[in-house]
Structures are given as C-alpha cells and as structure tokens.
Write a protein that holds these residues in place. Sequence first.
Motif, PDB file in Angstrom:
ATOM      1  N   GLY A  48      -9.421  10.696   4.497  1.00 58.73           N
ATOM      2  CA  GLY A  48      -9.286   9.306   3.480  1.00 58.73           C
ATOM      3  C   GLY A  48     -10.089   9.207   2.882  1.00 58.73           C
ATOM      4  O   GLY A  48     -10.986   9.627   2.702  1.00 58.73           O
ATOM      5  N   SER A  49      -9.675   8.809   1.600  1.00 57.69           N
ATOM      6  CA  SER A  49     -10.311   8.157   0.521  1.00 57.69           C
ATOM      7  C   SER A  49     -10.378   6.715   0.270  1.00 57.69           C
ATOM      8  O   SER A  49     -11.219   6.840  -1.306  1.00 57.69           O
ATOM      9  CB  SER A  49      -9.775   8.563  -0.694  1.00 57.69           C
ATOM     10  N   GLY A  53     -14.453   6.320   4.029  1.00 59.99           N
ATOM     11  CA  GLY A  53     -14.809   7.614   3.164  1.00 59.99           C
ATOM     12  C   GLY A  53     -14.359   8.167   2.465  1.00 59.99           C
ATOM     13  O   GLY A  53     -16.029   8.867   2.322  1.00 59.99           O
ATOM     14  N   PRO A  73      -4.229  11.656   0.991  1.00 62.59           N
ATOM     15  CA  PRO A  73      -2.716  11.894   0.283  1.00 62.59           C
ATOM     16  C   PRO A  73      -3.188  11.514  -1.011  1.00 62.59           C
ATOM     17  O   PRO A  73      -2.628  11.749  -2.376  1.00 62.59           O
ATOM     18  CB  PRO A  73      -1.631  10.172   0.411  1.00 62.59           C
ATOM     19  N   GLN A 114      -1.977  14.820   3.597  1.00 60.92           N
ATOM     20  CA  GLN A 114      -2.132  13.232   5.328  1.00 60.92           C
ATOM     21  C   GLN A 114      -2.199  14.564   6.044  1.00 60.92           C
ATOM     22  O   GLN A 114      -1.447  15.223   6.067  1.00 60.92           O
ATOM     23  CB  GLN A 114      -0.748  13.217   4.734  1.00 60.92           C
ATOM     24  N   LEU A 169       0.928  -4.570  -1.846  1.00 62.36           N
ATOM     25  CA  LEU A 169       0.119  -4.908  -2.518  1.00 62.36           C
ATOM     26  C   LEU A 169      -0.815  -3.734  -2.080  1.00 62.36           C
ATOM     27  O   LEU A 169      -2.317  -4.606  -1.490  1.00 62.36           O
ATOM     28  CB  LEU A 169      -0.500  -6.059  -3.108  1.00 62.36           C
ATOM     29  N   LYS A 170      -1.241  -2.916  -1.898  1.00 60.91           N
ATOM     30  CA  LYS A 170      -2.387  -1.869  -0.979  1.00 60.91           C
ATOM     31  C   LYS A 170      -2.257  -1.173  -1.901  1.00 60.91           C
ATOM     32  O   LYS A 170      -3.981  -0.600  -2.011  1.00 60.91           O
ATOM     33  CB  LYS A 170      -1.152  -1.057   0.295  1.00 60.91           C
ATOM     34  N   THR A 213      -5.503 -11.934   0.240  1.00 62.51           N
ATOM     35  CA  THR A 213      -4.665 -10.861  -1.522  1.00 62.51           C
ATOM     36  C   THR A 213      -3.323 -11.856  -2.036  1.00 62.51           C
ATOM     37  O   THR A 213      -3.465 -12.176  -3.031  1.00 62.51           O
ATOM     38  CB  THR A 213      -4.337 -10.113  -0.470  1.00 62.51           C
ATOM     39  N   LEU A 313      -0.332   8.255  11.788  1.00 58.89           N
ATOM     40  CA  LEU A 313      -1.056   9.133  12.706  1.00 58.89           C
ATOM     41  C   LEU A 313      -1.520   8.070  13.858  1.00 58.89           C
ATOM     42  O   LEU A 313      -2.197   9.160  14.888  1.00 58.89           O
ATOM     43  CB  LEU A 313      -2.430   8.920  11.053  1.00 58.89           C
ATOM     44  N   LEU A 352     -13.527   4.448  11.478  1.00 60.15           N
ATOM     45  CA  LEU A 352     -13.889   3.601  10.615  1.00 60.15           C
ATOM     46  C   LEU A 352     -12.886   3.042   9.384  1.00 60.15           C
ATOM     47  O   LEU A 352     -12.112   3.845   9.456  1.00 60.15           O
ATOM     48  CB  LEU A 352     -15.666   3.803   9.622  1.00 60.15           C
ATOM     49  N   CYS A 355      -8.952   0.637  10.150  1.00 59.32           N
ATOM     50  CA  CYS A 355      -8.454   1.649  11.340  1.00 59.32           C
ATOM     51  C   CYS A 355      -8.708   1.405  12.632  1.00 59.32           C
ATOM     52  O   CYS A 355      -8.125   2.256  14.158  1.00 59.32           O
ATOM     53  CB  CYS A 355      -8.044   3.204  10.579  1.00 59.32           C
TER      54      CYS A 355
END
Length: 468
Positions: A48-49, A53, A73, A114, A169-170, A213, A313, A352, A355
């Motif tokens: 994860g970025s 991450g 991804p 992914q 909106l993510k 949001t 995942l 962390l 998730c």
Amino acid sequence: MLFLIISRNRISNEIEQQYNNQFHPIFPSLVTAHHQVKQQDRRVVILGSGWGGFKLMRELKKAKYHNVTMISPRNHFVFTPLLASTSVGTLEFRCITEPVRSDDSKKLSFYQAQCNDIDFENQRVHCTSWIGEKNGESFQLEYDDLIIAVGSYSNTFNIPGVKEHAYFLKDINDARRIRKRIIECFEEASRPGLDEKTKNDLLHFVVVGGGPTGIEFSAELYDFISKDAIRTYPRDLVSRVRMTLYDVAPQILGSFDSQLSDYAHKKFKRKGIHIKTKRFVDQVQPDHLVIRDEGRVPYGLLVWATGLMPSPLIETLAERITLDAQNQRMVTNGNLQLLQKDSSTLQNVYALGDCATIDNYDLPATAQVATQKASYLAKVLNNDQGNINKTPPQSFMFKNRGKMAYIGSSEALVDMSSVHELAKQSGHLAWYLWRSAYLGMTFSVRNKMLIPYHWFLTWCFGRDISRF
Ligand code: FAD
C-alpha cells in the motif's frame, strides 16, 4: 579519511568473523554494528502507498534497511484531505499526489501490483501486476518483515445499484470521474429542446453521507456552482440546481462537537443545501434513487460517501487472522503485530491504517491515526537490533490532535476539543487554519508550492470547466 574508512571496515569485518565463529563479543557496541548489517539485509515488504505505507516508507532509515519493497496498484500517494477540492477543480489532481519513486527512495523497489494473498507460513506474498486498472501477470515475493497498509473500500452496505451507479470519492480517478460528470450534467441540461423535468433532474446533485467527506464534497460543489457555474452557464440553468445530502444518522458531522455540527447544519441550510437525516437508501438506479418513506428521487450525480468496508485482501485472509466484529478490520496487538485466528501473534507481520485496529483500542479510520501508527512503527523498526520481540517496545498510543472540515464559502470547522475543551473554531479563521494545517501536512516542497499557486489561480480566474 581513507585510512579511517579502511580501518572501520577492517574492524567490522573482524567483529563479524568473531561473531560467526561464536566467540564471545568483546565490544557490545560493535556487536550492534553486526546486527545492523543483518538488519540491512532484511527483506521489508510494504503493501500500500497510502497514508500508512507511504509515511512508513519515508521514515524507514535507508541506511538500516537496504531491501525495502513497496507493492501497490498505484505508484503514487494521494493527499486525501484535499481530494474533494480536486473533484470540482479548486485544485488540480497533480497538486495532491506524490510519486512513490523519488530521488529519496532510490533504494526502494516498487512494483505496481496488487497483493491477492499472503502465505504467512512461508513468508511470501502473492501478487498480480496492475497496470492501467487491468490485472496482469502473477508473481510471488518473499519477506522477512511485512507491513500491511492496504486501506479500505467504500461501503455500499449491499444496497442494490450503489456499486454500479453511484460515484465514490476515495482516489484521484474517482475525483476525475466526478468532475467530468458535474460538467456533463450542465452540458446535457443546456441541450436545446430538452424538457423541463429532465433539465431539473440532471441538475439535482445528491450526496449520501453526512460525515466529513460528504460535507466537504458538498461544500466544494456549492462553491463551484455559486462562483463558477453561475458565471459560465445561463442563469436559467443555474437557478434549477438543487443539492441534497442524505444521512442515516440523526445529525451531520456526528463525530464533531455538537455546537460545530449545528453551525455547519445552519450554514448549509442558508446556502439552500437540503439536509435530510434519518433517511435510508433502499436502492439506486442509473437516474434515480429510492429513499425509504420518501420514494423515487431523480438525480444527475450521486456521490456515495458513507462508511468503509474491508479490501478483498482482508476478506481472503479472514479465515487465518483475527478480525474485529464491528468493522471487519485486521486486529493487531499494541505493537501493531498481526493477530492470527487463534490470537497468537505473527511477530514479523504488522498492519496499520484503515485496514487494521488494535485489540481493545478502537480508533477512527483517519489519516491522523494511520500516520501516527506509521511513525511509531518506523521508530520501532529503526531502533530494532534484530529482534523486537525480546524487549517489546512501548505500545502505540494515539495523540488526538483534533479534526477539521471545510464547509464552503471560505469557512471551516476546527474541533480541537480533545486538546483543550475551548479549542473550537468555526468560520473564516477556521478556514485559514484548515488551509494552513493541510498545506503544512503535504510532503513535498513541490506540492507546498503548487497548492497555494492553484488556490491563487482559482481565486483570480475561477475553476476550469473544460470536460475531457
Ligand atoms: P489509503 O491511504 O487508502 O492507502 C491504501 C493503499 O493501499 C493505496 O495505495 C492502495 O492503492 C493500496 N492497496 C489497496 N489494496 C491493495 C492490495 N491488495 N495490495 C497492495 N496495495 C493495495 N483523514 C484525516 O485524518 N483527515 C482528513 O481530513 C481526511 N480527509 C479525507 C477525505 C477523503 C475524501 C477521504 C477518502 C479520506 C479522508 N481521510 C481523512 C481518511 C484518510 O484518507 C484515511 O484514513 C487514510 O487514507 C488511511 O490510510 P491507509 O494507508 O490505511 O489507506
């Protein structure tokens, strides 16, 4: 200088020799140096970025870890607090992204892929390359330390039609789609010969979710309509625009101090944004949604900003790990180490961000929590002399620094009552604080320059309404 380097190398080689021959160490500090060499070779894999991450990757000491791999991804980080601003053109998309690959991260390996599964026993991640939103080739990667920070998905609550027809909106692509759809609604509604009802329906903008949001998106959309659409589209068209915000809860911004959420409610009402609380969405169709006790509500754009659900995942791992009953997040101990199904700890697997949650320590799914956990873990790993389990560090403690939300027309809410009970602010001053705080939190100097530049451009010339 050269002599010093050569002798230092020779000393460490000798010490390494001693260690390998099982001699008793003479200088403990030099044994630490040996461990550091070992630590350098540990294969650290970050999944994860995002906030978790990316922050961890930046804070891991490159001198201590030479084998860090990030898998995600997307090959960039997204500064989500300003995502709503990009969905209407207050800011451009590239102002809020940071590439994973940079001068600073040359030692980092990055794979745009992914992760589909994790083999905890053999310390291996199973991945599929992910280019252009398409699944590609499968590959596996071994790790010594694994950090899972894969975030979460928007929760549709299995309501029929939400996944297919609503806009989320993510991510940047979501913001891009929303921006395109807003302009599309205006352009379609201006078509000659269109009947009155279709025009009105196209210009009905609906937001589901009265959390930060949903509120921030509504505020940005209101700014766009009241400042730019009014300037560029015929008056007859703009006067048809309606905005409605639905929430299942009894009030909007429920996590904020009640005075502040009331303030936002009043401001929205004054702007003509209809707030409908205690409403359940029963289904969503391409051009209308069905609200319980209200019936069919036609719309041109529906933005879904309510709740989170685990990523695929986590669902794959569900049989092998502990998940919290309420939100299906992975459960860790206080050192962020993952708990297996039988509650035993996976010593070298950490989780962390959105998730994950800590056993018996419920924290909100926010960037603030994700970054604090990432900094904590970076500190632990940077100090680790080979085995953190021998002397576990202090458990993670969250420092609540408050929350903020933009509510439109250059006004915001700042709720720092967790720091001091009187530290609450609403209005224009809060907006300055909101802007300064988020500008201060951006990572690169480039974005620290781009963001105010685009704020200035928008202030001078308005938002760009081109559709492409
Ligand atoms: P993310 O930042 O979502 O990152 C997850 C990463 O994992 C992504 O790079 C993703 O591509 C990658 N990934 C997903 N699946 C896989 C996989 N299978 N394998 C590998 N990689 C994978 N929080 C605040 O504190 N303040 C705010 O003002 C605020 N505003 C927000 C505004 C918006 C519009 C949104 C959507 C969120 C906002 N948040 C805010 C919440 C905050 O963004 C999240 O809490 C935060 O992003 C969580 O960080 P994360 O690292 O867990 O997940």
